[in-house]
Enzyme design. Structure first.
Site, PDB file in Angstrom:
ATOM      1  CB  CYS A  44      -0.933   0.006   1.216  1.00 45.10           C
ATOM      2  SG  CYS A  44      -2.018   1.443   1.191  1.00 45.10           S
TER       3      CYS A  44
ATOM      4  CG  ASP B 277      -0.253  -1.002 -16.012  1.00 44.09           C
ATOM      5  OD1 ASP B 277      -1.233  -0.446 -15.488  1.00 44.09           O
ATOM      6  OD2 ASP B 277       0.863  -0.457 -16.123  1.00 44.09           O
TER       7      ASP B 277
END
Ligand SMILES: Cc1cc2nc3c(=O)[nH]c(=O)nc-3n(C[C@H](O)[C@H](O)[C@H](O)COP(=O)(O)O)c2cc1C
Length: 320
Positions: free
Chosen positions: A106, A207
């Site tokens: 994170c 992605d």
């Protein structure tokens, strides 16, 4: 004992504020082709502890009663060296959740300022102690989700080896450092590198926007499986398409699927007796990627965001 994870498995990524119980129930019902799911992270408290009810609610009250779902869902926690990690791990064990995932990726300032998420990658000695300690107390499947580093990737090999040595059973690699946030394309070369040095399976992440990207990532990096986040918000049916060999989608097909998705999602949210305000907020936040690729998608999304009532926003969706 959990079954081993087959090669080519598809993971629906953890996403804070999105992959809650209603959302995961929608995915499980409409798109069971996702092999594995994840809760969004549960922050380990640095003072006190959560009531059990709260932990169960994070995983989902109904889903917690379903062994099959528990076996295919990572329960993700986000911790720091200050937090009461082992207390939380023991609770998760007592509650019978078989799969624990540690968030080492994170990037948010609030999290890293408090020593959590990706900032755990800054001090590897401390991370090693933490991971070994968790391993000692968690008999189930222990996994970790990492970025390629914090400021740089110099320690990448050491991170992967450390996680192997600590007894982590599967590692998801998001091919970006913390400093890259989401800005540059994910560097899949690090996923490939991880597969070369890790004894445990590597799941590639970053992605993957369509079914072709799944194939590309599997072949280019030799990763064991693929985890999809934003691309799966754009096309929650991506795993279904991939497994059916369906590699193209027309705008009208997409529109129909969006309607079906939101109809089910609304049903799931309403079953939880969510407030109108909550329903509106969740529906609006999900529209971010999903309206891409349909006719006048931007215009429809603007109208949806302007909607003030449940009827208003759902009439935009029905009118697509
Ligand atoms: C809205 C949002 C929330 C996220 N929350 C989490 C989270 O709770 N835990 C986690 O490990 N990653 C979280 N991520 C990161 C994703 O799981 C994933 O690693 C990242 O988006 C890169 O994958 P993608 O290119 O497929 O989106 C989040 C990403 C987004 C966009």
């Amino acid at each position: 004992m959990l079954k081993s994870i087959p090669k080519g498995s598809l993971f629906f990524a953890p996403m804070e504020g999105i992959t809650d119980e209603a959302f995961r129930k929608t995915i499980l019902k409409l798109y069971p082709e996702w092999d594995y799911l994840a809760t969004d992270f549960l922050r380990v408290p640095s003072a006190g502890h959560y009531p059990r009810k709260f932990i169960i609610r994070h995983f989902g009250k109904d889903l917690s009663n379903d062994e099959n779902v528990k076996n295919k869902t990572m329960f993700q926690i986000l911790t720091s060296h200050r937090a009461f990690t082992i207390d939380m791990v023991k609770e998760i064990v007592d509650l019978g959740y078989p799969w624990l995932d540690i968030n080492l990726g994170c990037p948010s300032n609030t999290v890293t300022k408090n020593g959590g998420g990706s900032s755990l990658l800054l001090e590897l000695d401390l991370l090693q102690t933490l991971m070994k300690n968790i391993r000692t107390h968690f008999p189930g499947r222990l996994t970790a989700k990492v970025r390629t580093g914090f400021h740089h990737t110099n320690d990448f090999d050491s991170i992967i080896k450390l996680l192997n040595d600590a007894g982590v059973e599967l590692i998801t690699v998001h091919g970006r450092t913390r400093d890259m946030m989401y800005k540059v394309p994910a560097e899949w070369s690090y996923i490939e590198r991880a597969t070369q040095i890790s004894q445990v399976p590597i799941i590639g992440n970053g992605d993957v926007w369509n079914t072709e990207d799944i194939d590309r990532m599997l072949h280019q990096t030799c990763c064991h499986g693929v985890m999809v986040a934003r691309g799966a918000l754009k096309s929650p049916w991506m795993a279904q398409d991939y497994k059916r060999g369906h590699f193209t989608e027309t705008a009208s097909e997409r529109t129909q699927r969006i309607k079906i998705f939101f109809k089910e999602y609304r049903t799931q949210l309403e079953q939880e007796n969510i407030s109108d305000r909550g329903l509106i907020k969740q529906t609006k936040s999900l529209s971010r990627f999903m309206f891409e690729g349909i006719e006048s998608g931007e215009k429809h999304r603007r109208n949806l965001l302007l909607g003030q009532t449940v009827d208003e926003i759902y009439s935009v969706i029905e009118g697509l």
